[in-house]
Design a protein around this motif. Sequence first.
Motif, mmCIF file in Angstrom:
data_model
loop_
_atom_site.group_PDB
_atom_site.id
_atom_site.type_symbol
_atom_site.label_atom_id
_atom_site.label_comp_id
_atom_site.label_asym_id
_atom_site.label_seq_id
_atom_site.Cartn_x
_atom_site.Cartn_y
_atom_site.Cartn_z
ATOM 1 N N GLY A 171 0.799 -1.215 0.000
ATOM 2 C CA GLY A 171 0.000 0.000 0.000
ATOM 3 C C GLY A 171 0.830 1.262 0.000
ATOM 4 O O GLY A 171 0.329 2.352 -0.336
ATOM 5 N N ASN A 172 2.130 1.122 0.352
ATOM 6 C CA ASN A 172 3.015 2.276 0.391
ATOM 7 C C ASN A 172 3.637 2.585 -0.966
ATOM 8 O O ASN A 172 4.300 3.615 -1.119
ATOM 9 C CB ASN A 172 4.170 2.038 1.383
ATOM 10 N N VAL A 173 3.467 1.678 -1.944
ATOM 11 C CA VAL A 173 4.190 1.786 -3.204
ATOM 12 C C VAL A 173 3.204 1.649 -4.356
ATOM 13 O O VAL A 173 2.614 0.581 -4.553
ATOM 14 C CB VAL A 173 5.277 0.682 -3.309
ATOM 15 N N ALA A 174 3.033 2.704 -5.119
ATOM 16 C CA ALA A 174 2.038 2.703 -6.194
ATOM 17 C C ALA A 174 2.279 1.567 -7.180
ATOM 18 O O ALA A 174 1.338 0.920 -7.643
ATOM 19 C CB ALA A 174 2.041 4.045 -6.914
ATOM 20 N N ALA A 175 3.536 1.277 -7.491
ATOM 21 C CA ALA A 175 3.847 0.232 -8.467
ATOM 22 C C ALA A 175 3.473 -1.154 -7.969
ATOM 23 O O ALA A 175 3.276 -2.070 -8.766
ATOM 24 C CB ALA A 175 5.334 0.270 -8.822
ATOM 25 N N LEU A 176 3.388 -1.327 -6.647
ATOM 26 C CA LEU A 176 2.989 -2.616 -6.077
ATOM 27 C C LEU A 176 1.487 -2.684 -5.842
ATOM 28 O O LEU A 176 0.882 -3.750 -5.899
ATOM 29 C CB LEU A 176 3.714 -2.864 -4.755
ATOM 30 N N ALA A 177 0.875 -1.549 -5.567
ATOM 31 C CA ALA A 177 -0.548 -1.535 -5.234
ATOM 32 C C ALA A 177 -1.441 -1.712 -6.447
ATOM 33 O O ALA A 177 -2.579 -2.155 -6.326
ATOM 34 C CB ALA A 177 -0.906 -0.238 -4.523
ATOM 35 N N GLU A 178 -0.974 -1.408 -7.620
ATOM 36 C CA GLU A 178 -1.785 -1.523 -8.825
ATOM 37 C C GLU A 178 -1.390 -2.765 -9.602
ATOM 38 O O GLU A 178 -0.220 -3.150 -9.607
ATOM 39 C CB GLU A 178 -1.600 -0.273 -9.692
#
Length: 304
Positions: A171-178
């Motif tokens: 949740g802290n990292v846009a590239a991981l959350a999407e």
Amino acid sequence: MGKTARGYRGLALSVPLLLAGCATHLDRNGEVTTPEAREAQAHYDVQRLAPSPYTPDDWPEALEARVLLPDTPEGRLRPAALLVHGGGWQRRSPDDMEEIAERLAERGYVTVNVAYRFAPQHRFPAQLHDLQQAMAWIHSRANVWRIDTDHIVGVGYSSGAHLVSLLGVSGNVAALAEPYGGKHARLAAVLGGGLPSDLFKFDDGRLVVEFIGGTRAEQPTQYRLASPIYHVDADTPPHFLFHGRWDGLVPVDHATDFYAELLAQGVESELYLQHFRGHFTSFLTRGHAIEAGIAFLDRQLLDD
């Protein structure tokens, strides 16, 4: 039974007892020397559901979850645990986590023990997307299973611990959350053993190269993205880490450095170091570590 056979049996029974006391348990205040008393510890009967697919019909691979439901009082919401097995991101099965799932369910957790896609056919971040999908599936059944969706924890060992920790920081990292993250992927806490926290520390070993799809020099951005230690901030969920001091596969500095970073960012965390144990023996003799870990999870949920 002869004397030799009795001797071997006695040795087999005594070794786990000897190892049980060989650990150092740390929190932010230093060594934990006295375990908390757990009066009237819950022990619920458990219902085992038939394995069910948790992935949508158009997912690249159909994946199943094994669910255990504790027989807790009606009308009361309960926590859930997402369990993820190890195996170098490319083998083993949820069988490895069954005993831990049962222990958690007996303590009142709805447990969801999942399979995930394997490398090298499926490379990072496919496995993280699988777990994000599993979390969405849990949320979709929360009313039926009486799950408190603010109290879902992640539990794993080795590569499974890596994946639940990565889910915890995603949740802290846009590239991981999407594209499969969002609010459904949020974990309340993580219990992880033998956790590879920094993939740059591996000397381009086969398992990591096949998981990422290249060496550190070829894929530095992906190595950093796939390493939980680089994404810790104040919003990271609390972590309980256990690790064998003699671990030659995932050296103990993966745990000690990660623990230090968690504390530096103000994240509630504990570190349980198992003496005289390597990567596999740490898991095989995990009993006391898991008990301390569940106590940690319970405290985080109570304090939430």
